[in-house]
Scaffold this motif. Sequence first.
Motif, PDB file in Angstrom:
ATOM      1  N   GLY A   1       0.796  -1.222   0.000  1.00 20.58           N
ATOM      2  CA  GLY A   1       0.000   0.000   0.000  1.00 20.58           C
ATOM      3  C   GLY A   1       0.824   1.265   0.000  1.00 20.58           C
ATOM      4  N   ASN A   2       1.981   1.267   0.686  1.00 19.57           N
ATOM      5  CA  ASN A   2       2.777   2.485   0.821  1.00 19.57           C
ATOM      6  C   ASN A   2       3.415   2.929  -0.490  1.00 19.57           C
ATOM      7  N   GLU A   3       3.543   2.003  -1.464  1.00 18.19           N
ATOM      8  CA  GLU A   3       4.224   2.357  -2.712  1.00 18.19           C
ATOM      9  C   GLU A   3       3.255   2.425  -3.897  1.00 18.19           C
ATOM     10  N   ILE A   4       1.991   2.556  -3.596  1.00 18.63           N
ATOM     11  CA  ILE A   4       0.977   2.520  -4.660  1.00 18.63           C
ATOM     12  C   ILE A   4       1.198   3.631  -5.686  1.00 18.63           C
ATOM     13  N   ILE A   5       1.443   4.825  -5.232  1.00 24.69           N
ATOM     14  CA  ILE A   5       1.564   5.946  -6.166  1.00 24.69           C
ATOM     15  C   ILE A   5       2.763   5.756  -7.101  1.00 24.69           C
ATOM     16  N   THR A   6       3.909   5.369  -6.525  1.00 28.45           N
ATOM     17  CA  THR A   6       5.117   5.169  -7.328  1.00 28.45           C
ATOM     18  C   THR A   6       4.944   4.055  -8.344  1.00 28.45           C
ATOM     19  N   LEU A   7       4.364   2.947  -7.880  1.00 26.23           N
ATOM     20  CA  LEU A   7       4.148   1.811  -8.788  1.00 26.23           C
ATOM     21  C   LEU A   7       3.166   2.158  -9.894  1.00 26.23           C
ATOM     22  N   GLN A   8       2.145   2.937  -9.544  1.00 31.70           N
ATOM     23  CA  GLN A   8       1.164   3.306 -10.562  1.00 31.70           C
ATOM     24  C   GLN A   8       1.820   4.124 -11.674  1.00 31.70           C
ATOM     25  N   LYS A   9       2.745   5.001 -11.297  1.00 35.75           N
ATOM     26  CA  LYS A   9       3.448   5.780 -12.305  1.00 35.75           C
ATOM     27  C   LYS A   9       4.307   4.886 -13.196  1.00 35.75           C
ATOM     28  N   ARG A  10       4.923   3.876 -12.600  1.00 39.78           N
ATOM     29  CA  ARG A  10       5.727   2.937 -13.391  1.00 39.78           C
ATOM     30  C   ARG A  10       4.843   2.159 -14.363  1.00 39.78           C
ATOM     31  N   ILE A  11       3.672   1.778 -13.899  1.00 38.62           N
ATOM     32  CA  ILE A  11       2.732   1.063 -14.776  1.00 38.62           C
ATOM     33  C   ILE A  11       2.332   1.935 -15.959  1.00 38.62           C
ATOM     34  N   GLU A  12       1.991   3.180 -15.668  1.00 40.06           N
ATOM     35  CA  GLU A  12       1.571   4.080 -16.735  1.00 40.06           C
ATOM     36  C   GLU A  12       2.690   4.284 -17.758  1.00 40.06           C
ATOM     37  N   ALA A  13       3.933   4.392 -17.253  1.00 36.48           N
ATOM     38  CA  ALA A  13       5.056   4.561 -18.171  1.00 36.48           C
ATOM     39  C   ALA A  13       5.235   3.340 -19.068  1.00 36.48           C
ATOM     40  N   LEU A  14       5.089   2.156 -18.472  1.00 31.71           N
ATOM     41  CA  LEU A  14       5.219   0.930 -19.258  1.00 31.71           C
ATOM     42  C   LEU A  14       4.089   0.795 -20.265  1.00 31.71           C
ATOM     43  N   GLU A  15       2.893   1.174 -19.881  1.00 32.81           N
ATOM     44  CA  GLU A  15       1.760   1.105 -20.808  1.00 32.81           C
ATOM     45  C   GLU A  15       1.980   2.026 -21.996  1.00 32.81           C
ATOM     46  N   LEU A  16       2.512   3.228 -21.732  1.00 32.50           N
ATOM     47  CA  LEU A  16       2.810   4.140 -22.827  1.00 32.50           C
ATOM     48  C   LEU A  16       3.881   3.550 -23.750  1.00 32.50           C
ATOM     49  N   GLU A  17       4.861   2.870 -23.153  1.00 35.01           N
ATOM     50  CA  GLU A  17       5.921   2.247 -23.958  1.00 35.01           C
ATOM     51  C   GLU A  17       5.350   1.135 -24.829  1.00 35.01           C
ATOM     52  N   VAL A  18       4.412   0.351 -24.256  1.00 38.66           N
ATOM     53  CA  VAL A  18       3.772  -0.709 -25.032  1.00 38.66           C
ATOM     54  C   VAL A  18       3.014  -0.117 -26.222  1.00 38.66           C
ATOM     55  N   LYS A  19       2.277   0.967 -25.978  1.00 37.85           N
ATOM     56  CA  LYS A  19       1.545   1.599 -27.076  1.00 37.85           C
ATOM     57  C   LYS A  19       2.503   2.112 -28.144  1.00 37.85           C
ATOM     58  N   GLY A  20       3.649   2.617 -27.676  1.00 35.99           N
ATOM     59  CA  GLY A  20       4.642   3.079 -28.637  1.00 35.99           C
ATOM     60  C   GLY A  20       5.174   1.945 -29.495  1.00 35.99           C
ATOM     61  N   LYS A  21       5.393   0.765 -28.862  1.00 33.56           N
ATOM     62  CA  LYS A  21       5.862  -0.399 -29.619  1.00 33.56           C
ATOM     63  C   LYS A  21       4.816  -0.835 -30.635  1.00 33.56           C
ATOM     64  N   GLU A  22       3.552  -0.810 -30.223  1.00 37.68           N
ATOM     65  CA  GLU A  22       2.483  -1.201 -31.147  1.00 37.68           C
ATOM     66  C   GLU A  22       2.436  -0.247 -32.335  1.00 37.68           C
ATOM     67  N   SER A  23       2.639   1.038 -32.069  1.00 34.08           N
ATOM     68  CA  SER A  23       2.660   2.017 -33.148  1.00 34.08           C
ATOM     69  C   SER A  23       3.833   1.759 -34.084  1.00 34.08           C
ATOM     70  N   GLU A  24       4.987   1.399 -33.512  1.00 35.18           N
ATOM     71  CA  GLU A  24       6.159   1.091 -34.330  1.00 35.18           C
ATOM     72  C   GLU A  24       5.895  -0.109 -35.232  1.00 35.18           C
ATOM     73  N   ILE A  25       5.233  -1.130 -34.679  1.00 42.17           N
ATOM     74  CA  ILE A  25       4.923  -2.329 -35.460  1.00 42.17           C
ATOM     75  C   ILE A  25       3.997  -1.976 -36.612  1.00 42.17           C
ATOM     76  N   SER A  26       2.968  -1.173 -36.309  1.00 40.31           N
ATOM     77  CA  SER A  26       2.005  -0.792 -37.344  1.00 40.31           C
ATOM     78  C   SER A  26       2.697  -0.047 -38.471  1.00 40.31           C
ATOM     79  N   THR A  27       3.566   0.894 -38.114  1.00 38.70           N
ATOM     80  CA  THR A  27       4.294   1.654 -39.124  1.00 38.70           C
ATOM     81  C   THR A  27       5.224   0.755 -39.928  1.00 38.70           C
TER      82      THR A  27
END
Length: 321
Positions: A144-170
Amino acid sequence: MGERLCFFFICIIMAPILISGCSHFNEGYQARSTFNEANDLFNQGSYRASLSKYEQIIEKYPTTGDRVLFEMGIIYAYPGNEQKDYQKSLECFQKLIKDYPGSGYRKDSELMIFNINNVIVKDTTIAVQQAQIEALRQELQSRGNEIITLQKRIEALELEVKGKESEISTLKKEAVVIPKGPADRILIEKKERRLTLISKGKVLKTYKIALGGNPSGPKEKQGDNKTPEGTYFIDSRNKNSRYHLSLHISYPNGKDKKRAKELGVSPGGDIMIHGIKNGFSWVGDLHTEVDWTKGCIAVTDEEIEEITKLAPNGTIVEIRP
């Protein structure tokens, strides 16, 4: 995920090959009929049966082996095939290249191998990152104490995944499309050492080039080893060139002649887009490491063959500084 990511990449080439039929092949009636049966099974979603039919074709009509291997490779990689197998698809294309070096399907097969390998790498990367995301989500439930930090890491990874998907499409959209032409314009950018074939405003393909030994500035006179700058067109071609093949550019134009007249010199001529000097084709891409022509635009022998097919006489040639 793999099906979703590779849908466009497969479909771009599926339509003309597996749907349009085989009217452009020269097999006999029975061979064409058997190919039609295999295509019908594919269109019905009976992929195993279609593959089995292709195996029968290659036994009965061995001269059609390259086409059979190419279409089997397509079916193994097709997103709608629940039993798709990228490895078997790669094996089909690799066997085609090895056993049929002169096949018209060779370049398409090399392109398919390149893209399938890239999709596999990208899919693997995405799968690893999704596993990381899932692990982080589980960790959030117990920390519970690290929820905010972990959530930011998740969001960053999700953005990276979307970027990879965009790269594949291109990647799929750009790399799988095979130039069909004809080109209506050739753009030569001297500073970038780049030649671009354009058709109806869309880029067909680009090539690295070598220029004249004195490349800076427009050509002014005969013997100055400069590559011209301006707008011209392809006015003839030479299949027996000393530089493999050549396309003649309509230099000098009116502006070039006027400048030369003012300078009291001859504007020169014989400006070509050509390959490598006969006997030196082994140099390949290395020729672009230095500007070695007398004012012409040089590409490899394989590239001039492709450009010659895509650029008919009359094609506009714009040469920029």
